[in-house]
Write a protein that holds these residues in place. Structure first.
Motif, mmCIF file in Angstrom:
data_model
loop_
_atom_site.group_PDB
_atom_site.id
_atom_site.type_symbol
_atom_site.label_atom_id
_atom_site.label_comp_id
_atom_site.label_asym_id
_atom_site.label_seq_id
_atom_site.Cartn_x
_atom_site.Cartn_y
_atom_site.Cartn_z
ATOM 1 N N VAL A 104 -0.780 -0.316 -7.442
ATOM 2 C CA VAL A 104 -0.067 0.355 -6.342
ATOM 3 C C VAL A 104 -1.027 1.254 -5.557
ATOM 4 O O VAL A 104 -0.951 1.336 -4.334
ATOM 5 N N LEU B 275 -2.829 -0.928 -3.191
ATOM 6 C CA LEU B 275 -1.949 -1.346 -2.104
ATOM 7 C C LEU B 275 -1.677 -0.205 -1.130
ATOM 8 O O LEU B 275 -1.573 -0.439 0.082
ATOM 9 N N ARG B 276 -1.572 1.004 -1.631
ATOM 10 C CA ARG B 276 -1.373 2.164 -0.743
ATOM 11 C C ARG B 276 -2.566 2.335 0.177
ATOM 12 O O ARG B 276 -2.412 2.605 1.371
ATOM 13 N N CYS C 165 3.816 0.528 2.096
ATOM 14 C CA CYS C 165 3.853 0.441 0.635
ATOM 15 C C CYS C 165 5.095 1.151 0.090
ATOM 16 O O CYS C 165 5.745 0.652 -0.823
ATOM 17 N N ILE D 75 6.776 -2.022 -1.428
ATOM 18 C CA ILE D 75 6.175 -2.163 -2.756
ATOM 19 C C ILE D 75 6.792 -1.185 -3.754
ATOM 20 O O ILE D 75 7.007 -1.527 -4.915
#
Length: 151
Positions: free
Chosen positions: A64, A67-68, A76, A80
């Motif tokens: 994560v 992805l951020r 995100c 996400i």
């Protein structure tokens, strides 16, 4: 007539003086509060951190985090952060989305990015599945009884 105009002008002058005095007080209060760091305006309510729950699993937190950085907090957090870790078998990671719409959107828009993030943390991952979380039995019973005309 001149006397009436003079009275009107005096009344207007008094009103203008009171308004000006009021504005001066407001400005003085604002200057004082800015010097002391106080404000009459309430601070905006803090939004809950949608990423707080990811800290429990180190691998998931790392994915994560990647992805951020890549997608940004807004994307995100909106997509996400709604996913939950279901499990990992062999080379497949399974994630659950709250709805089929979210699952479909994440698969379509972020599928490859999601896989790359997992592979960066764990190279043996070959596939990431995002599926809609199953509804609970209580929800299913309520839906069926409503369709049948029950409560």
């Amino acid at each position: 007539m001149a006397e009436t105009l003079r009275k009107t002008d005096d009344a207007d002058a008094r009103l203008l003086a009171r308004l000006t005095e009021g504005f001066v007080h407001v400005i003085d209060d604002a200057v004082q509060s800015s010097k002391t760091g106080q404000s009459d305006v309430a601070a905006p309510a803090a939004r809950p951190d949608p990423f707080g729950r990811w800290d429990t699993d180190p691998l998931l937190a790392a994915v994560v985090g990647r992805l951020r950085r890549r997608l940004g907090d807004d994307k995100c957090g909106a997509w996400i952060a709604k996913l939950s870790f279901v499990g990992e078998t062999a080379d497949v990671v399974t994630l659950a989305a709250p709805t089929s719409f979210v699952a479909d959107y994440v698969n379509a828009q972020f599928g490859l990015t999601l896989l790359e993030a997992w592979q960066a943390e764990k190279p043996t991952v070959m596939r990431v599945k995002v599926r809609a979380a199953p509804r609970s039995a209580v929800t299913d019973v309520r839906c069926r009884s409503m369709q049948l005309g029950g409560t």
